[in-house]
Enzyme design. Structure first.
Site, short mmCIF file in Angstrom:
data_model
loop_
_atom_site.label_atom_id
_atom_site.label_comp_id
_atom_site.label_asym_id
_atom_site.label_seq_id
_atom_site.Cartn_x
_atom_site.Cartn_y
_atom_site.Cartn_z
N ARG A 34 0.92 -1.18 0.04
CA ARG A 34 -0.02 -0.05 -0.03
C ARG A 34 0.82 1.32 -0.17
O ARG A 34 1.65 1.59 0.87
CB ARG A 34 -0.77 -0.02 1.22
CG ARG A 34 -2.12 0.88 1.14
CD ARG A 34 -2.83 0.95 2.63
NE ARG A 34 -2.11 1.89 3.78
CZ ARG A 34 -2.04 1.61 4.62
NH1 ARG A 34 -2.50 0.61 5.16
NH2 ARG A 34 -1.01 2.36 5.50
N HIS B 138 -4.02 4.06 4.59
CA HIS B 138 -5.14 3.03 4.49
C HIS B 138 -6.46 3.87 3.95
O HIS B 138 -6.86 3.26 3.09
CB HIS B 138 -5.29 2.60 5.86
CG HIS B 138 -6.62 1.66 5.97
ND1 HIS B 138 -6.55 0.58 5.66
CD2 HIS B 138 -7.78 2.02 6.71
CE1 HIS B 138 -7.79 -0.03 5.81
NE2 HIS B 138 -8.45 0.96 6.27
N TYR C 62 3.45 5.20 11.58
CA TYR C 62 3.74 3.66 12.17
C TYR C 62 4.66 3.05 10.97
O TYR C 62 5.01 1.98 11.05
CB TYR C 62 2.44 3.00 12.01
CG TYR C 62 1.64 2.97 10.77
CD1 TYR C 62 1.83 2.14 9.76
CD2 TYR C 62 0.54 3.86 11.05
CE1 TYR C 62 0.79 2.46 8.74
CE2 TYR C 62 -0.52 3.98 9.97
CZ TYR C 62 -0.26 3.21 8.97
OH TYR C 62 -1.30 3.35 7.81
#
Length: 367
Positions: A261, A265, A274
């Site tokens: 990705r 998100h 993160y």
């Protein structure tokens, strides 16, 4: 634990990140120059739709957007493997598969603009509404595929198959486990297509599984395959094989498309909190579109005029999408009560009438 986030020896790959064509003993396809140019065009246009939708959200035209950046090959490869009779159960990120099912991109944007729950006809397109509840579509797809078997619609190459899309995070949901169990018991003709983009929002795959996700199929008694999700040829080849297995009555099959990705998100997420920027830079070198472009150039299957024409087309698609999005009509006050039940319901109708009477009280502009 690193086995969960490395490609591994079992990774099916037909086109390397450097654009080199390689052969696979079990999964291989012959591709014409025209077909490969078509796959390239698909991915470029879908990426442009995604980037435009992302920009529209940032400008306040969408309430939310779910990017697919970096996952174009996984979706176009699977989408172009489908036959007209096959059924698709998406999650909420399958914009590329929707493109392959001829669903106008603006219909997807209407969900995130809040003007429609599902602007397309699921029966006509054989593409079911987006599912926001994580993993729930796996149960729906399995049930539908069980019905295909009960109705005798499998057993030959002209049979039907179902494909269900979900992410790596969904594999931790009970709905996915239950779908696997029922599909295995009833030999349901369903391809479980997991796009492992390695991050379930902020949780990496190794926090969810000790083994690569495709190994999970073994515990349910059906095949599991890991494919390079950034390789459109490999995704096309493996998806074709899996769907044929299901049409012929040999399903189910689990495909783990190992991809990444490249964006957040959703537009409400900040991936910089993160994951490391170095990780993103590594995966940029494995870009699914660039490797096809390099291969087309090396094979002399496309020239600069072709690439320029695709780029020009993508810009036109973006212009039209932007115009259609901002001009989507507001839904009527009554529409929220539509498509709740298949038939009329007295309780719902009473609620509707009360709400519409209340709503009409504001017609004069007094609040």
């Amino acid at each position: 634990m690193r086995a969960t986030d490395e490609g591994g020896a079992d990774l099916v790959q037909l086109l390397t990140p450097e654009g080199e064509r390689v052969r696979h003993p079990d999964f291989d396809i012959d591709i014409t120059p025209e077909e490969l140019r078509g796959l390239y065009r698909d991915m470029v246009l879908v990426r442009r739709v995604d980037r435009e939708a992302n920009a529209l959200q940032r400008k306040g035209q969408l309430g939310l957007w779910v990017p697919l950046l970096g996952q174009e090959a996984a979706q176009i490869g699977a989408g172009r493997a489908l036959k007209p009779q096959d059924q698709v159960f998406p999650s909420y990120r399958e914009h590329g598969v929707a493109w392959c099912r001829d669903i106008p991109p603006v219909d997807l944007l209407s969900i995130f603009r809040g003007t429609d729950n599902c602007a397309w006809d699921p029966i006509k397109h054989k593409f079911h509404p987006y599912t926001i509840v994580i993993g729930n579509q796996v149960l729906n797809a399995t049930g539908y595929a069980m019905g295909q078997r009960f109705d005798g619609k499998v057993g030959d190459p002209d049979g039907e198959a179902t494909i269900c899309f979900f992410g790596d995070g969904a594999t931790s949901q009970g709905d996915v486990h239950e779908g696997f169990v029922w599909a295995a018991v009833y030999d349901a003709p369903v391809v479980f297509y997991c796009q492992n983009n390695q991050w379930a929002i902020s949780e990496p795959t190794e926090r969810q599984s000790r083994l690569p996700l495709y190994h999970r199929a073994r515990g349910y008694g059906f095949p599991g395959i890991r494919v390079d999700g950034n390789d459109v040829l490999a995704c096309l080849a493996v998806s074709r094989w899996a769907l044929e297995e299901c049409r012929n009555g040999n399903g189910p099959v689990l495909i783990e498309a190992f991809t990444y990705r490249m964006d957040a998100h959703t537009t409400s997420d900040d991936p910089s909190r993160y994951r490391l920027s170095e990780e993103l830079e590594v995966w940029k070198l494995k870009d699914p579109i660039e490797r096809v472009k390099v291969h087309l150039v090396k094979q002399q299957w496309a020239d600069q005029d072709f690439f320029d024409s695709v780029e020009a087309e993508s810009e036109q698609v973006a212009i039209e999408l932007r115009d259609k999005c901002v001009n989507l009509p507001d839904p009527s006050a009554e529409s929220i009560f539509g498509n709740v039940y298949a038939e009329g319901n007295p309780v719902l109708e009473a609620q509707r009438d009360e709400f519409l009477a209340y709503h009409a009280g504001f017609a004069g502009g007094e609040h």
